[in-house]
Design a protein around this motif. Structure first.
Motif, mmCIF file in Angstrom:
data_model
loop_
_atom_site.group_PDB
_atom_site.id
_atom_site.type_symbol
_atom_site.label_atom_id
_atom_site.label_comp_id
_atom_site.label_asym_id
_atom_site.label_seq_id
_atom_site.Cartn_x
_atom_site.Cartn_y
_atom_site.Cartn_z
ATOM 1 N N LYS A 202 -4.998 -31.567 -1.023
ATOM 2 C CA LYS A 202 -3.895 -31.612 -0.046
ATOM 3 C C LYS A 202 -4.153 -30.767 1.198
ATOM 4 C CE LYS A 202 -0.218 -32.735 -3.332
ATOM 5 N NZ LYS A 202 1.118 -32.347 -3.870
ATOM 6 N N GLY A 203 -4.939 -29.712 1.074
ATOM 7 C CA GLY A 203 -5.231 -28.921 2.263
ATOM 8 C C GLY A 203 -5.220 -27.428 1.991
ATOM 9 N N SER A 204 -5.447 -26.654 3.040
ATOM 10 C CA SER A 204 -5.545 -25.192 2.936
ATOM 11 C C SER A 204 -4.771 -24.529 4.057
ATOM 12 C CB SER A 204 -7.014 -24.748 2.995
ATOM 13 O OG SER A 204 -7.770 -25.363 1.978
ATOM 14 N N LEU A 205 -4.334 -23.289 3.783
ATOM 15 C CA LEU A 205 -3.641 -22.473 4.779
ATOM 16 C C LEU A 205 -4.299 -21.104 4.817
ATOM 17 C CD1 LEU A 205 -1.298 -21.817 6.733
ATOM 18 C CD2 LEU A 205 0.048 -21.142 4.729
ATOM 19 N N PHE A 206 -4.910 -20.769 5.949
ATOM 20 C CA PHE A 206 -5.482 -19.451 6.169
ATOM 21 C C PHE A 206 -4.473 -18.652 7.005
ATOM 22 C CE2 PHE A 206 -9.029 -22.067 5.181
ATOM 23 C CZ PHE A 206 -10.015 -21.251 4.658
ATOM 24 N N GLN A 207 -4.058 -17.495 6.491
ATOM 25 C CA GLN A 207 -3.076 -16.674 7.202
ATOM 26 C C GLN A 207 -3.700 -15.332 7.562
ATOM 27 O OE1 GLN A 207 0.483 -14.578 5.385
ATOM 28 N NE2 GLN A 207 1.575 -16.196 6.490
ATOM 29 N N VAL A 208 -3.670 -15.016 8.848
ATOM 30 C CA VAL A 208 -4.214 -13.758 9.355
ATOM 31 C C VAL A 208 -3.052 -12.888 9.827
ATOM 32 C CG1 VAL A 208 -5.687 -12.680 11.090
ATOM 33 C CG2 VAL A 208 -6.365 -14.861 10.059
ATOM 34 N N GLN A 209 -2.980 -11.678 9.306
ATOM 35 C CA GLN A 209 -1.939 -10.728 9.704
ATOM 36 C C GLN A 209 -2.579 -9.622 10.530
ATOM 37 O OE1 GLN A 209 0.470 -9.077 6.490
ATOM 38 N NE2 GLN A 209 0.597 -7.118 7.545
ATOM 39 N N LEU A 210 -2.039 -9.390 11.726
ATOM 40 C CA LEU A 210 -2.618 -8.418 12.651
ATOM 41 C C LEU A 210 -1.539 -7.473 13.169
ATOM 42 C CD1 LEU A 210 -4.769 -10.897 14.753
ATOM 43 C CD2 LEU A 210 -5.684 -9.150 13.228
ATOM 44 N N PRO A 211 -1.896 -6.209 13.439
ATOM 45 C CA PRO A 211 -0.927 -5.289 14.068
ATOM 46 C C PRO A 211 -0.732 -5.646 15.531
ATOM 47 C CG PRO A 211 -3.061 -4.225 13.858
ATOM 48 C CD PRO A 211 -3.181 -5.556 13.164
ATOM 49 N N LEU A 212 0.458 -5.351 16.055
ATOM 50 C CA LEU A 212 0.732 -5.648 17.462
ATOM 51 C C LEU A 212 -0.178 -4.862 18.387
ATOM 52 C CD1 LEU A 212 4.624 -5.894 17.738
ATOM 53 C CD2 LEU A 212 2.962 -7.698 18.103
ATOM 54 N N THR A 213 -0.470 -3.610 18.030
ATOM 55 C CA THR A 213 -1.302 -2.770 18.878
ATOM 56 C C THR A 213 -2.133 -1.851 18.008
ATOM 57 O OG1 THR A 213 -1.337 -1.138 20.660
ATOM 58 C CG2 THR A 213 0.506 -1.029 19.124
ATOM 59 N N LEU A 214 -3.253 -1.382 18.526
ATOM 60 C CA LEU A 214 -4.149 -0.516 17.766
ATOM 61 C C LEU A 214 -4.143 0.923 18.255
ATOM 62 C CD1 LEU A 214 -7.298 -2.826 17.532
ATOM 63 C CD2 LEU A 214 -5.421 -2.613 15.926
ATOM 64 N N SER A 215 -3.518 1.193 19.371
ATOM 65 C CA SER A 215 -3.657 2.501 20.011
ATOM 66 C C SER A 215 -2.689 3.535 19.456
ATOM 67 C CB SER A 215 -3.456 2.356 21.526
ATOM 68 O OG SER A 215 -4.380 1.445 22.054
ATOM 69 N N ILE A 216 -1.410 3.186 19.403
ATOM 70 C CA ILE A 216 -0.383 4.118 18.939
ATOM 71 C C ILE A 216 0.313 3.476 17.743
ATOM 72 C CG2 ILE A 216 1.740 5.334 19.531
ATOM 73 C CD1 ILE A 216 0.800 5.377 22.419
ATOM 74 N N ILE A 217 0.279 4.145 16.598
ATOM 75 C CA ILE A 217 0.844 3.563 15.384
ATOM 76 C C ILE A 217 1.790 4.560 14.723
ATOM 77 C CG2 ILE A 217 -1.138 2.077 14.963
ATOM 78 C CD1 ILE A 217 -2.085 4.067 12.844
ATOM 79 N N SER A 218 2.695 4.042 13.913
ATOM 80 C CA SER A 218 3.599 4.881 13.124
ATOM 81 C C SER A 218 2.975 5.119 11.763
ATOM 82 C CB SER A 218 4.966 4.198 12.972
ATOM 83 O OG SER A 218 5.597 4.066 14.226
ATOM 84 N N VAL A 219 3.034 6.376 11.295
ATOM 85 C CA VAL A 219 2.409 6.730 10.023
ATOM 86 C C VAL A 219 3.352 7.603 9.204
ATOM 87 C CG1 VAL A 219 0.066 6.634 10.952
ATOM 88 C CG2 VAL A 219 1.321 8.793 10.999
ATOM 89 N N MET A 220 3.051 7.692 7.919
ATOM 90 C CA MET A 220 3.671 8.661 7.034
ATOM 91 C C MET A 220 2.654 9.778 6.809
ATOM 92 S SD MET A 220 6.006 9.848 4.972
ATOM 93 C CE MET A 220 7.160 8.508 4.657
ATOM 94 N N LEU A 221 3.029 11.013 7.173
ATOM 95 C CA LEU A 221 2.143 12.158 6.967
ATOM 96 C C LEU A 221 2.337 12.673 5.546
ATOM 97 C CD1 LEU A 221 2.562 14.103 10.341
ATOM 98 C CD2 LEU A 221 0.758 12.501 9.708
ATOM 99 N N VAL A 222 1.232 12.847 4.835
ATOM 100 C CA VAL A 222 1.280 13.364 3.468
ATOM 101 C C VAL A 222 0.318 14.543 3.351
ATOM 102 C CG1 VAL A 222 1.881 11.117 2.509
ATOM 103 C CG2 VAL A 222 -0.523 11.776 2.653
ATOM 104 N N GLU A 223 0.537 15.326 2.312
ATOM 105 C CA GLU A 223 -0.301 16.514 2.101
ATOM 106 C C GLU A 223 -1.164 16.329 0.868
ATOM 107 O OE1 GLU A 223 0.161 21.351 2.402
ATOM 108 O OE2 GLU A 223 1.790 20.200 1.497
ATOM 109 N N LEU A 224 -2.435 16.698 0.990
ATOM 110 C CA LEU A 224 -3.390 16.676 -0.119
ATOM 111 C C LEU A 224 -4.164 17.982 -0.091
ATOM 112 C CD1 LEU A 224 -4.914 13.073 0.171
ATOM 113 C CD2 LEU A 224 -3.373 13.869 -1.600
ATOM 114 N N ASP A 225 -3.878 18.851 -1.087
ATOM 115 C CA ASP A 225 -4.594 20.120 -1.186
ATOM 116 C C ASP A 225 -4.571 20.888 0.141
ATOM 117 O OD1 ASP A 225 -6.008 22.109 -2.443
ATOM 118 O OD2 ASP A 225 -7.971 21.162 -2.143
ATOM 119 N N GLN A 226 -3.356 21.020 0.705
ATOM 120 C CA GLN A 226 -3.091 21.759 1.948
ATOM 121 C C GLN A 226 -3.734 21.118 3.182
ATOM 122 O OE1 GLN A 226 -4.248 25.831 1.237
ATOM 123 N NE2 GLN A 226 -2.468 26.242 -0.057
ATOM 124 N N GLU A 227 -4.194 19.881 3.049
ATOM 125 C CA GLU A 227 -4.682 19.125 4.204
ATOM 126 C C GLU A 227 -3.743 17.945 4.440
ATOM 127 O OE1 GLU A 227 -8.730 17.984 4.126
ATOM 128 O OE2 GLU A 227 -9.466 19.950 3.466
#
Length: 689
Positions: free
Chosen positions: A544-569
């Motif tokens: 019947k066919g295939s569907l290729f789906q590509v997901q991309l971020p709107l921008t690469l320069s400034i992004i929102s993140v969650m800051l987490v701590e690992l061994d004081q880093e």
């Protein structure tokens, strides 16, 4: 005069005109009798010829002139449109593109096209047709609807608007409405006629003026100059529905009419009436285009100074502006950190205001860098046409959502992966016409390319109604290549089997051709998309066919993140990958196949201890009864990242690690925090297998 200052403008405009030629040639192949399309191609070629001659690129100008001759012969009915002729014209456009690219790279734009020129000359002269003019009845019939000019006077700006709109494919019309002698409410009839015409296009002039019409300072006639896509007959029928209107006369205003009018104005230096013999040079139907004339009309209503709503900006300047703003974002974070420590109300107020203003500025800068994906999609119709001919298949390409916008840095990288996907769909997906008919399908296959926004992502989908992924062949090839074992292959879902074709070196082609068979392509697609912070998935139904789906971020320069701590880093996890954060009891952690897992809302999710991944000391949290995890997603796969603690959400500037640290596992970049500390950014795609 130094013409080098216009080089960038020449290159950009040349690319636009050549792209227009490609698009219109494809349209002409589907509608070979539509001379309006030929006129559009001729206009683009003519403009390119003039620009090239002015800049001194004679080879481009000469080749374009030969192409013009063929187009002129077509529109004058000396030769007919055939696929073979269009192939030669396409070849001419290809050579012109190569010349322009050579100039862009610092060359002289010269190329030996003597054979092509000979072919164009033979096409122009080798297929003579009877030079018969259109029947007189047609001309007379047109003359009844398209009458001479009503004697309007146009100023220079009005003529410019009309000329530019004509170049964009609009009909410029003089619509003269005649009211009945016994009409009582003339203003009401004027209003109703205006309402109909404004819905059909843009009014740029009225005679008499709008003020006089409102005050009924006119007899039984008034004229409206309109820019529209509609034909005279359609408009006349609409306006004639208004009661107490006796008749409607419509005049087409063409380039030749405008030029003749301008020459007359210049020679006499006085206001004169438009040429009363205009009907002899006005065609019964003007070309149609795709761009609305709203801005041109609005500009005329205000002032000439507001007519130009856009400017060309060198992309390097936008890159510099973006880099400066990235530094501002870092300093903004620093100020926020200082303000939170000092607890000074005035400082807090100033920082909050700076945050709001810089946020608005950030949105403006990011929007300036957004480019419609049609800049990439535009190249595909021509490519599909040629590939379909090479593969002896009948394929229809549908493009949906080409106006969807992406950051320029993403646009620059996404073109080649999409080329690979389309070539794969045409070669492996769409069957031959004979096979499709045998399966009860239309002999013409359909490939649909669509783009749309969803949240902070852009989705690009390529769907075909071809053969789909053959599970048996793919699994057999994957086992042969050592990609999976026979035991593992038996447990794979159809979706997982389909995604095996993304593996490096994988190909199911029986033989190597110019199109496919070398096992290079889809693995490049996968690697490129993931390097952009995106993801690709495949959904296929055999037969019947295939569907290729590509997901991309709107921008690469400034992004929102969650800051987490690992061994004081401090580490940063992109919010685009995060589903949820949670604190769980260690007793809830289970083991499956020697892998720690957790039950997340009825789904078994494997846990990934980031301290183990980054080879950190893991003894500090062993005695805790609770564990902080971040649930992340890659397509339909989930994973729980084990961290020490959550710090909070923040917008950060993504910085590259440089050439020496490109191969660091599970790290996609770094950022500078408000306190000056460097935080590494976790690559969730690399962690989920």
């Amino acid at each position: 005069m130094d013409i080098n200052q216009y080089l960038d403008m020449f290159i950009e405009e040349s690319k636009e005109h050549l792209q227009a030629c490609n698009e219109q040639l494809l349209a002409l192949e589907s509608n070979p009798d539509d001379l309006a399309i030929v006129n559009e191609i001729f206009r683009a070629a003519h403009t390119l010829k003039g620009m090239s001659a002015t800049m001194g690129y004679e080879d481009i100008a000469d080749l374009t002139h030969k192409m013009e001759n063929v187009l002129d012969a077509i529109r004058n009915s000396k030769i007919g449109v055939t696929t073979e002729i269009l192939d030669v014209v396409f070849e001419a456009v290809d050579d012109l593109e190569l010349m322009v690219l050579d100039i862009e790279a610092g060359g002289d734009g010269k190329k030996d096209v003597s054979k092509l020129v000979d072919t164009l000359n033979r096409i122009e002269a080798g297929q003579p047709l009877d030079l018969v003019e259109k029947p007189a009845a047609t001309t007379e019939e047109s003359a009844k609807e398209v009458i001479t000019s009503g004697g309007l006077h146009y100023d220079e700006f009005e003529l410019t608007v009309i000329s530019q709109s004509s170049e964009q494919g609009f009909n410029a019309l003089e619509v003269t409405v005649q009211l009945r002698d016994d009409c009582l409410l003339k203003v009401a009839r004027v209003f109703m006629a205006f309402e109909i015409l404004e819905k059909s296009g843009e009014v740029i002039k009225t005679v008499p003026t709008v003020e006089k019409l409102e005050n009924e300072e006119f007899d039984q006639n008034f004229t409206i100059v309109l820019l529209t896509h509609e034909d005279a007959e359609e408009l006349k029928a609409k306006v004639m529905k208004v009661s107490e209107i006796e008749d409607v006369h419509i005049t087409y205003i063409t380039d030749e009419y405008v030029q003749r009018y301008q020459r007359t104005e210049h020679e006499d230096s006085v206001d004169q009436q438009a040429n009363p013999q205009a009907q002899n040079i006005l065609p019964p139907k003007a070309e149609k285009g795709k761009v609305t004339p709203k801005e041109a009309g609005k500009a005329k209503k205000s002032s000439p100074s507001t007519s130009n709503k856009t400017i060309r900006v060198n992309i390097d300047r936008l890159d510099i502006l973006m880099n400066l703003f990235e530094e501002l974002v870092i300093d903004r974070g620093r100020l926020q950190s200082i303000a939170s420590e000092l607890h000074n109300p005035e400082l807090n107020e100033s920082v909050e205001r700076m945050t709001r203003v810089s946020g608005d500025l950030q949105n403006i800068i990011l929007n300036m860098r957004m480019v419609p994906v049609e800049t990439v999609f535009n190249r595909f119709p021509k490519m599909v046409r040629q590939l379909a001919r090479d593969l002896d298949k009948k394929i229809n390409l549908e493009i949906i959502g080409a106006e969807t916008e992406l950051d320029r840095t993403v646009i620059d990288e996404i073109g080649d992966p999409l080329v690979h996907l389309i070539r794969n769909a045409l070669d492996h997906g769409i069957e031959s016409p004979e096979d499709r008919i045998a399966k009860g399908k239309p002999e013409e296959g359909t490939v649909t390319l669509r783009a749309y926004h969803s949240g902070n992502h852009v989705f690009i989908e390529l769907e075909d109604d071809g053969a789909g992924v053959n599970r048996e062949r793919v699994v057999g090839k994957a086992i042969e290549k050592g990609i999976v074992t026979e035991e593992a292959a038996a447990t794979l879902s159809n979706k997982q089997v389909a995604e095996l074709i993304l593996a490096s070196g994988f190909s199911t082609a029986a033989s190597i051709t110019d199109v496919s068979g070398r096992g290079v392509g889809l693995d490049v697609v996968k690697n490129t998309i993931e390097s952009l912070g995106g993801h690709i998935s495949i959904d296929s139904t055999e037969g019947k066919g295939s569907l290729f789906q590509v997901q991309l971020p709107l921008t690469l320069s400034i992004i929102s993140v969650m800051l987490v701590e690992l061994d004081q880093e401090i580490y940063a996890i992109p919010l685009s990958s995060i589903i949820e954060t949670a604190i769980i009891q260690k007793s809830d952690i289970l083991n499956a196949h020697n892998q720690p897992v957790v039950d997340f809302r009825g789904t078994i999710v494997p846990l990934v201890d980031l301290k183990e991944i980054f080879e950190m000391d893991n003894s500090t949290s062993e005695n805790d009864d609770f564990q902080s995890i971040v649930i992340v997603r890659k397509g339909e796969s989930l994973a729980g990242l084990v961290v020490d603690s959550f710090i909070g959400q923040q917008e950060i500037v993504l910085k590259s690690l440089g050439n020496y640290l490109q191969s660091v596992f599970a790290i996609s970049g770094a950022t500078i925090l408000g306190n000056g500390q460097v935080a590494l950014i976790v690559d969730c795609n690399a962690l989920i297998k």
